[in-house]
Scaffold this active site. Structure first.
Site, PDB file in Angstrom:
ATOM      1  N   HIS A 102     -39.384 -10.783  55.476  1.00 29.44           N
ATOM      2  CA  HIS A 102     -39.255 -12.047  56.189  1.00 29.44           C
ATOM      3  C   HIS A 102     -37.838 -12.585  56.026  1.00 29.44           C
ATOM      4  O   HIS A 102     -37.231 -12.451  54.968  1.00 29.44           O
ATOM      5  CB  HIS A 102     -40.271 -13.075  55.674  1.00 29.44           C
ATOM      6  CG  HIS A 102     -40.335 -14.276  56.564  1.00 29.44           C
ATOM      7  ND1 HIS A 102     -39.424 -15.298  56.466  1.00 29.44           N
ATOM      8  CD2 HIS A 102     -41.145 -14.572  57.603  1.00 29.44           C
ATOM      9  CE1 HIS A 102     -39.690 -16.193  57.412  1.00 29.44           C
ATOM     10  NE2 HIS A 102     -40.733 -15.777  58.108  1.00 29.44           N
ATOM     11  N   GLU A 171     -38.603 -11.225  64.721  1.00 27.22           N
ATOM     12  CA  GLU A 171     -38.404 -12.660  64.495  1.00 27.22           C
ATOM     13  C   GLU A 171     -36.910 -12.973  64.469  1.00 27.22           C
ATOM     14  O   GLU A 171     -36.274 -12.886  63.393  1.00 27.22           O
ATOM     15  CB  GLU A 171     -39.010 -13.077  63.158  1.00 27.22           C
ATOM     16  CG  GLU A 171     -40.504 -12.914  63.089  1.00 27.22           C
ATOM     17  CD  GLU A 171     -41.132 -13.929  62.129  1.00 27.22           C
ATOM     18  OE1 GLU A 171     -42.052 -14.628  62.556  1.00 27.22           O
ATOM     19  OE2 GLU A 171     -40.675 -14.028  60.983  1.00 27.22           O
TER      20      GLU A 171
HETATM   21  P1  PGA Z   1     -42.047 -20.643  62.790  1.00 22.25           P
HETATM   22  O1  PGA Z   1     -41.961 -19.550  61.651  1.00 22.25           O
HETATM   23  O2  PGA Z   1     -43.255 -20.343  63.614  1.00 22.25           O
HETATM   24  O3  PGA Z   1     -42.167 -21.952  62.048  1.00 22.25           O
HETATM   25  O4  PGA Z   1     -40.785 -20.557  63.587  1.00 22.25           O
HETATM   26  C1  PGA Z   1     -42.154 -18.197  61.917  1.00 22.25           C
HETATM   27  C2  PGA Z   1     -41.865 -17.417  60.685  1.00 22.25           C
HETATM   28  O5  PGA Z   1     -40.976 -17.825  59.910  1.00 22.25           O
HETATM   29  O6  PGA Z   1     -42.522 -16.398  60.420  1.00 22.25           O
END
Ligand code: PGA
Length: 259
Positions: A102, A171
């Protein structure tokens, strides 16, 4: 068509009662559906809530729809490692999925690609399912080259059969809600990045059917476009996953998409 909704609760909620509220609202929503859908819900709470969440899932209508995930894993299975939680311990707690890579762990806690790669191997070694996050920090310069290099290093020495088990979460860091000035990606542009990821996994690792999700500021008002997009196998939600109204709103969009 299977679409995943992964909840990454990060360091929230503060209390067990709040955790209970999120799950009981989701449970009530699913119970109230006239038609059966088959959601693939994954909850990744902080370690301290794992047992509680597992017990709540077992007692709820989500028993067959929801599974437990963890937000991190120790790179080694044993040894004196203050503060770490091992793969065997996660297994014994009923965990089935583990998030690795992450961006908050990469960029705020200094986890390099090599560490992420070791953790990915720990997840696989323990028979758990990895949720591997990748994503560029910025769209400036050769971001595609940067993303490709991150993917290669993250998946270094992982066999095709194991890559196939992974849920890859694209992401982009600039789209994660807690990044200053964040804005969600669009399904078109996220789709392009996901295509790049798929092509690399296929050409360089021999996996043509990888599972790839999108994450970054997913909310009820944009969930449908991501969940409905071909080539996007689901969403990873951070902030909205701990706000019961928003979370149930996203489940509602999933139901519309699947029906
Ligand atoms: P968010 O976070 O939906 O608050 O943007 C996603 C993540 O960090 O996995």
């Amino acid at each position: 068509m299977k679409k995943y909704i992964i909840s990454n609760w990060k360091m929230l909620p503060k209390t067990t009662a709040e955790a209970r509220e999120i799950l009981s609202r989701a449970d009530a929503f699913l119970e109230g559906l006239a038609d059966r859908i088959e959601p693939s819900l994954i909850y990744c709470p902080p370690f301290v809530f794992l047992d509680e969440v597992q017990a709540m899932l077992e007692q709820s209508h989500m028993l067959h729809d929801a599974e437990l995930g963890a937000q991190d894993i120790a790179a080694t299975d044993e040894g004196a490692m203050t503060g770490e939680v091992s793969g065997p311990q996660l297994n014994a707690s009923g965990v089935r999925y583990v998030i690795v890579g992450h961006s908050e762990r990469r960029w705020k806690l200094g986890e390099e690609n090599a560490v992420v790669n070791e953790k990915l191997k720990a997840v696989l070694r323990n028979g758990l399912v990895p949720i591997v996050c990748v994503g560029e920090k910025t769209r400036e310069g050769d971001w595609k080259g940067w993303l490709s290099a991150q993917l290669r290093a993250t998946f270094k020495d992982i066999e095709a059969a194991d890559v196939r088990r992974v849920l890859v979460a694209y992401e982009p860091v600039w789209a994660i809600s807690t990044t200053p000035g964040a804005k969600p990606d669009t399904p078109q542009s996220a789709g392009e990045s996901i295509e790049l990821i798929r092509t690399l996994l296929s050409d360089e690792m021999g996996v043509s059917d990888a599972t790839v999700l999108y994450g970054g500021s997913v909310k009820p008002d944009n969930a449908a476009v991501f969940l409905g997009a071909d080539g996007i196998d689901g969403v990873l939600i951070g902030g909205a996953s701990v706000r019961p109204d928003d979370y149930v709103g996203i489940l509602g969009e999933l139901v519309k998409t699947l029906s």
